[in-house]
Design a protein around this motif. Structure first.
Motif, short mmCIF file in Angstrom:
data_model
loop_
_atom_site.label_atom_id
_atom_site.label_comp_id
_atom_site.label_asym_id
_atom_site.label_seq_id
_atom_site.Cartn_x
_atom_site.Cartn_y
_atom_site.Cartn_z
N GLU A 112 0.65 -1.33 0.00
CA GLU A 112 -0.06 -0.05 -0.04
C GLU A 112 0.84 1.30 -0.02
O GLU A 112 0.55 2.33 -0.81
CB GLU A 112 -0.92 0.02 1.17
CG GLU A 112 -2.07 0.93 1.36
CD GLU A 112 -2.80 0.87 0.00
OE1 GLU A 112 -3.04 0.15 -0.68
OE2 GLU A 112 -3.50 1.99 0.09
N ALA A 113 2.03 1.43 0.79
CA ALA A 113 2.65 2.34 0.78
C ALA A 113 3.42 2.62 -0.34
O ALA A 113 3.61 3.78 -0.99
CB ALA A 113 3.77 2.29 1.95
N GLN A 114 3.84 1.52 -1.10
CA GLN A 114 4.44 1.81 -2.64
C GLN A 114 3.46 2.13 -3.58
O GLN A 114 3.62 3.02 -4.35
CB GLN A 114 4.84 0.49 -2.96
CG GLN A 114 6.20 -0.04 -2.06
CD GLN A 114 6.56 -1.52 -2.44
OE1 GLN A 114 5.74 -2.33 -3.04
NE2 GLN A 114 7.92 -1.56 -2.71
N ARG A 115 2.10 1.57 -3.51
CA ARG A 115 1.16 2.36 -4.46
C ARG A 115 0.80 3.62 -4.20
O ARG A 115 0.83 4.31 -5.24
CB ARG A 115 -0.20 1.43 -4.17
CG ARG A 115 -1.36 1.65 -5.07
CD ARG A 115 -2.83 1.19 -4.53
NE ARG A 115 -3.21 1.64 -3.37
CZ ARG A 115 -3.68 2.82 -3.30
NH1 ARG A 115 -3.94 3.66 -4.11
NH2 ARG A 115 -4.14 3.28 -2.19
N ARG A 116 0.56 4.01 -2.84
CA ARG A 116 0.52 5.63 -2.66
C ARG A 116 1.44 6.60 -3.32
O ARG A 116 1.27 7.49 -3.85
CB ARG A 116 0.27 5.67 -1.14
CG ARG A 116 -0.95 5.21 -0.59
CD ARG A 116 -1.54 6.12 0.59
NE ARG A 116 -2.51 5.26 1.30
CZ ARG A 116 -2.45 4.58 2.52
NH1 ARG A 116 -1.33 4.68 3.24
NH2 ARG A 116 -3.22 3.91 2.91
N GLN A 117 2.45 5.97 -2.96
CA GLN A 117 3.83 7.05 -3.42
C GLN A 117 3.79 6.77 -5.16
O GLN A 117 4.08 7.97 -5.59
CB GLN A 117 5.07 6.36 -2.80
CG GLN A 117 6.48 6.74 -3.51
CD GLN A 117 7.64 6.66 -2.62
OE1 GLN A 117 7.57 6.91 -1.44
NE2 GLN A 117 8.50 5.82 -3.23
N ALA A 118 3.75 5.85 -5.70
CA ALA A 118 3.62 5.71 -7.09
C ALA A 118 2.66 6.53 -7.80
O ALA A 118 2.85 7.13 -8.49
CB ALA A 118 3.63 4.29 -7.46
N MET A 119 1.20 6.67 -7.14
CA MET A 119 0.12 7.37 -7.42
C MET A 119 0.32 8.69 -7.45
O MET A 119 0.24 9.54 -8.41
CB MET A 119 -0.93 6.77 -6.65
CG MET A 119 -1.90 5.69 -7.04
SD MET A 119 -2.28 5.79 -8.72
CE MET A 119 -3.60 6.90 -8.66
N ARG A 120 1.22 9.34 -6.26
CA ARG A 120 1.44 10.62 -6.19
C ARG A 120 2.16 11.17 -7.45
O ARG A 120 2.08 12.19 -7.88
CB ARG A 120 2.39 10.89 -4.91
CG ARG A 120 1.38 11.09 -3.84
CD ARG A 120 2.42 11.72 -2.43
NE ARG A 120 3.50 11.28 -2.36
CZ ARG A 120 3.93 10.16 -1.42
NH1 ARG A 120 2.90 9.87 -0.87
NH2 ARG A 120 5.15 9.82 -0.99
N VAL A 121 3.18 10.33 -7.81
CA VAL A 121 4.09 11.01 -8.80
C VAL A 121 3.76 10.61 -10.16
O VAL A 121 3.67 11.28 -11.27
CB VAL A 121 5.37 9.80 -8.68
CG1 VAL A 121 6.41 10.55 -9.84
CG2 VAL A 121 6.20 10.19 -7.28
N GLU B 85 8.42 8.97 6.96
CA GLU B 85 8.06 10.14 6.78
C GLU B 85 8.93 11.10 5.84
O GLU B 85 10.06 10.85 5.93
CB GLU B 85 8.18 10.72 8.29
CG GLU B 85 6.81 10.40 8.99
CD GLU B 85 6.83 10.67 10.46
OE1 GLU B 85 7.72 11.52 10.72
OE2 GLU B 85 5.97 10.24 11.13
N GLY B 86 8.22 11.90 5.25
CA GLY B 86 9.22 12.99 4.51
C GLY B 86 9.18 12.77 3.16
O GLY B 86 9.66 13.41 2.32
N ALA B 87 8.91 11.46 2.78
CA ALA B 87 8.89 11.06 1.38
C ALA B 87 7.73 12.05 0.67
O ALA B 87 6.71 11.96 1.04
CB ALA B 87 8.34 9.58 1.18
N GLY B 88 8.24 12.59 -0.53
CA GLY B 88 7.42 13.51 -1.11
C GLY B 88 7.26 12.87 -2.36
O GLY B 88 6.56 11.83 -2.84
N ARG C 28 1.96 -4.08 7.56
CA ARG C 28 0.94 -2.72 7.47
C ARG C 28 1.22 -1.89 6.29
O ARG C 28 1.41 -0.73 6.55
CB ARG C 28 1.61 -2.11 8.86
CG ARG C 28 1.58 -2.82 10.12
CD ARG C 28 0.37 -3.09 10.95
NE ARG C 28 0.22 -4.42 11.38
CZ ARG C 28 0.79 -4.69 12.71
NH1 ARG C 28 1.00 -3.69 13.50
NH2 ARG C 28 0.70 -5.97 13.40
N GLY C 29 1.34 -2.43 5.30
CA GLY C 29 1.51 -1.53 4.06
C GLY C 29 2.82 -1.29 3.65
O GLY C 29 3.04 -0.93 2.57
N LEU C 30 3.87 -1.55 4.35
CA LEU C 30 5.19 -1.09 4.11
C LEU C 30 5.80 -2.51 3.71
O LEU C 30 5.74 -3.78 4.09
CB LEU C 30 5.94 -0.59 5.35
CG LEU C 30 5.54 0.57 5.88
CD1 LEU C 30 6.08 0.88 7.36
CD2 LEU C 30 5.77 1.67 4.99
#
Ligand SMILES: Nc1nc2c(c(=O)[nH]1)N(C=O)[C@@H](CNc1ccc(C(=O)N[C@@H](CCC(=O)O)C(=O)O)cc1)CN2
Ligand SMILES: Nc1nc2c(ncn2[C@@H]2O[C@H](COP(=O)(O)OP(=O)(O)OP(=O)(O)O)[C@@H](O)[C@H]2O)c(=O)[nH]1
Ligand SMILES: [K+]
Length: 426
Positions: free
Chosen positions: A134-143, A354-357, A258-260
Motif C-alpha cells: 500500500e505504501a508503494q502504491r500511494r507513493q507511485a500514484m502521487r508521482v 515520513e518526509g517522502a514526497g 502494515r503496507g510497508l
C-alpha cells in the motif's frame, strides 16, 4: 510512428486477456480481423484469421488519436484469457505487415512522446506497476498523477518571476533610476530553495519505500530466530532445529508489514564458529545486520531483564517461556508477543517513511541539487548590483534543472534506463 502490439495482461490462464495495438495502422488492422468498428467506443466482435476461421469472440475497444493512453490511435482486444486464444490472436497479429511487437515499455514511450505523460509520470507509472504494498502504491500514484511536475511548475513560475525582476533591474541600471528589486528576488529564491531542499530530504525515504526495508533477526545460536522468522513469514522458510548453528546463509523473506515492504532476514547465530562454513555465515550475518534498517535482537529473558542501553535501531526482545520471571516476552513457537513486535517495527519504519514526497529517485535528487546549487550562486550574485547579468544566468540554469525533472530537456540518455525496467505490454 510505427504501429505496435503486445499482450498487456500477464501471460497464462485468466478470465480475460487484453492485447493492445497502438499506432496509425491500429484501426485498419483491427477492422480486417473484426469487421467494422465504432470510431471511439466498443463492440463485441468475432475475430477472424485471414483464412476466415473464428479465433475468439472478443470485446473490441477503439480509441481515437489524441484520446488514448498512448495518444496514438489504439485498439484493445479483450479476449477470453486462455493460452490458446492469446496465442492464436498474437499469431494472427504477427502476420500483419503493418505491425511490430512492442518493446518493453514502448506503449508508455509513445505516451511520453505524444505528451500524454511527462518523464516523472512515466517513472511513477513504472513504480505503480511494480508496487506490492500500500505504501508503494500511494507513493507511485502521487508521482504518476503528476505531483512532481506540478511542484516543479510552481517553482519555475517563481524563478521566472525572479528572472523578470532581475532583467528589469538590468535594463534600468543605465538610467540612474534607483530600483532595488533584490529583496523580492531573494525572497522568491529562498522560497524555492527551501521547498526544493525539503523534496531532496525526502528522496531517501521514498527510495526505502520503493526498494523495501530490511529487518534482521539476530542473536545467539538456538535462540529461536528461525522459528520467529517462519512464524512471521507464515511458512517454513528457514530450517529449525535444536542443533545450535543451523542457519548459515542469510534467509530472506519478503513481507507486507502494515503496507510497508519489508524483507526479513534470518541470520546465523552469533558465536565463536564451530567450523569454517559457520564462520562465513556469521560474517555474512554481521554484514547484513549492520546494513539492515532495524535489528531485532533475540535474547534470553534473563538478559532482557538485565537490559541496559541499546541503540534505537535495535528492537530487543526476550524469549517468553524460557524462564519463569513472568515478563511479557516473545515466542515464535506460540506467537506470543509477535503482534507487539510487529507494531514496534512498523512504527519505527513509518517514522523512517515520513518526509517522502514526490521526488523519489536519485535522478530527481540530482536535478534538484543542481537547481539548488544554481540558486545559491544566483543569490550571492543578486546581492551585488554589478553581477546581476550573471545572477540571471544562474537562474536560467536552475530553471533548466527543473525542466530535466519532467523530461523537458536532457531526456534521451535517461530513457533507456527507465524503460528497461518496464515489462512488454506497458
Ligand atoms: N483497458 C485498459 N485499462 C487500463 C489502461 C489501458 O490502457 N487499457 N491503462 C493504461 O495504463 C490504465 C488507465 N489509463 C488510461 C489513461 C488514458 C486512457 C485514455 O484513453 N484516455 C482518453 C479518454 C478515453 C475515453 O474516455 O474514452 C483521454 O484522456 O482522452 C486510457 C487509459 C489502467 N487501465
Ligand atoms: N521453548 C521454546 N523453544 C523454542 C522457541 N523458539 C524456538 N524454540 C526451539 O529452539 C530450537 C532452536 O530454534 P531455531 O529457530 O532453529 O533457533 P535459531 O536461533 O535460528 O538457531 P541457529 O540457527 O542455531 O542460529 C528449536 O528446537 C526450536 O523449536 C520458543 O519460543 N520457546
Ligand atoms: K535455525
Amino acid at each position: 510512428m510505427e504501429t505496435i502490439y503486445a499482450l498487456a495482461t500477464a501471460r497464462g490462464r485468466a478470465g480475460v486477456a487484453v492485447i493492445r495495438i497502438s499506432g496509425p495502422a491500429a484501426h485498419g488492422v483491427a477492422e480486417r480481423m473484426a469487421g467494422p468498428l465504432p470510431r471511439h467506443g466498443r463492440g463485441l466482435r468475432r475475430l477472424r484469421s485471414a483464412e476466415g476461421e473464428v479465433l475468439d469472440e472478443a470485446l473490441v475497444l477503439t480509441f481515437e488519436k489524441g484520446r488514448s493512453f498512448t495518444g496514438a490511435p489504439v485498439v484493445e482486444l479483450h479476449l477470453h484469457g486462455s493460452r490458446a486464444v492469446i496465442n492464436a490472436v498474437l499469431n494472427e497479429l504477427s502476420g500483419q505487415p503493418e505491425l511490430r511487437l512492442a518493446l518493453p515499455g514502448e506503449f508508455t514511450r509513445q505516451a511520453l512522446e505524444n505528451g500524454r505523460l511527462d518523464l516523472s509520470q512515466v517513472e511513477g507509472l513504472a513504480d505503480l506497476v511494480d508496487a506490492e504494498t500500500e505504501a508503494q502504491r500511494r507513493q507511485a500514484m502521487r508521482v504518476m498523477s503528476g505531483g512532481l511536475g506540478r511542484k516543479a511548475d510552481i517553482w519555475k513560475r517563481d524563478l521566472l518571476r525572479a528572472m523578470a525582476l532581475l532583467e528589469a533591474t538590468i535594463d534600468f541600471a543605465d538610467e540612474d533610476v534607483p530600483v532595488d528589486v533584490t529583496p523580492e528576488v531573494l525572497d522568491l529564491l529562498s522560497r524555492c530553495e527551501t521547498a526544493m531542499r525539503a523534496e531532496v530530504q525526502g528522496v531517501g525515504a521514498a527510495e526505502r519505500i520503493r526498494d523495501g526495508f530490511e529487518v534482521a533477526i539476530i542473536g545467539a545460536p538456538n535462540m529461536g530466530k528461525s522459528t520467529l522468522l517462519n512464524h512471521l513469514a507464515g511458512r517454513d522458510a528457514a530450517i529449525i532445529s535444536d542443533i545450535p548453528g543451523t542457519t548459515r546463509d542469510v534467509i530472506e523473506v519478503r513481507m507486507d508489514l502494515r503496507g510497508l515492504p519489508v524483507t526479513l532476514l534470518d541470520t546465523a547465530g552469533l558465536r565463536d564458529a564451530g567450523d569454517e562454513i559457520e564462520a562465513i555465515g556469521i560474517a555474512r550475518a554481521k554484514q547484513r545486520a549492520e546494513n539492515a534498517d532495524i535489528r531485532v535482537h533475540l535474547v534470553t529473558a534473563e538478559d532482557y531483564r538485565d537490559g541496559g542501553d541499546h541503540p534505537n535501531d535495535l528492537v530487543r526482545v526476550g524469549l517468553a517461556d524460557r524462564d519463569r520471571s513472568g515478563h511479557p516476552g516473545i515466542s515464535g513457537l506460540t506467537g506470543l508477543g509477535v503482534p507487539e513486535l510487529l507494531d514496534e517495527i512498523a512504527s519505527r519504519l513509518e517514522k523512517r517513511s515520513e518526509g517522502a514526497g514526490v521526488a523519489i529517485r536519485e535522478r530527481h535528487r540530482e536535478a534538484l541539487l543542481s537547481g539548488i546549487a544554481a540558486l545559491e550562486e544566483c543569490r550571492s550574485k543578486a546581492e551585488s548590483s554589478d553581477l546581476l547579468d550573471l545572477a540571471a544566468e544562474d537562474l536560467r540554469l536552475a530553471v533548466r534543472a527543473l525542466d530535466t525533472l519532467v523530461g523537458r530537456v536532457d531526456v534521451e540518455d535517461v530513457l533507456g534506463e527507465i524503460f528497461s525496467s518496464f515489462c512488454i505490454g506497458k
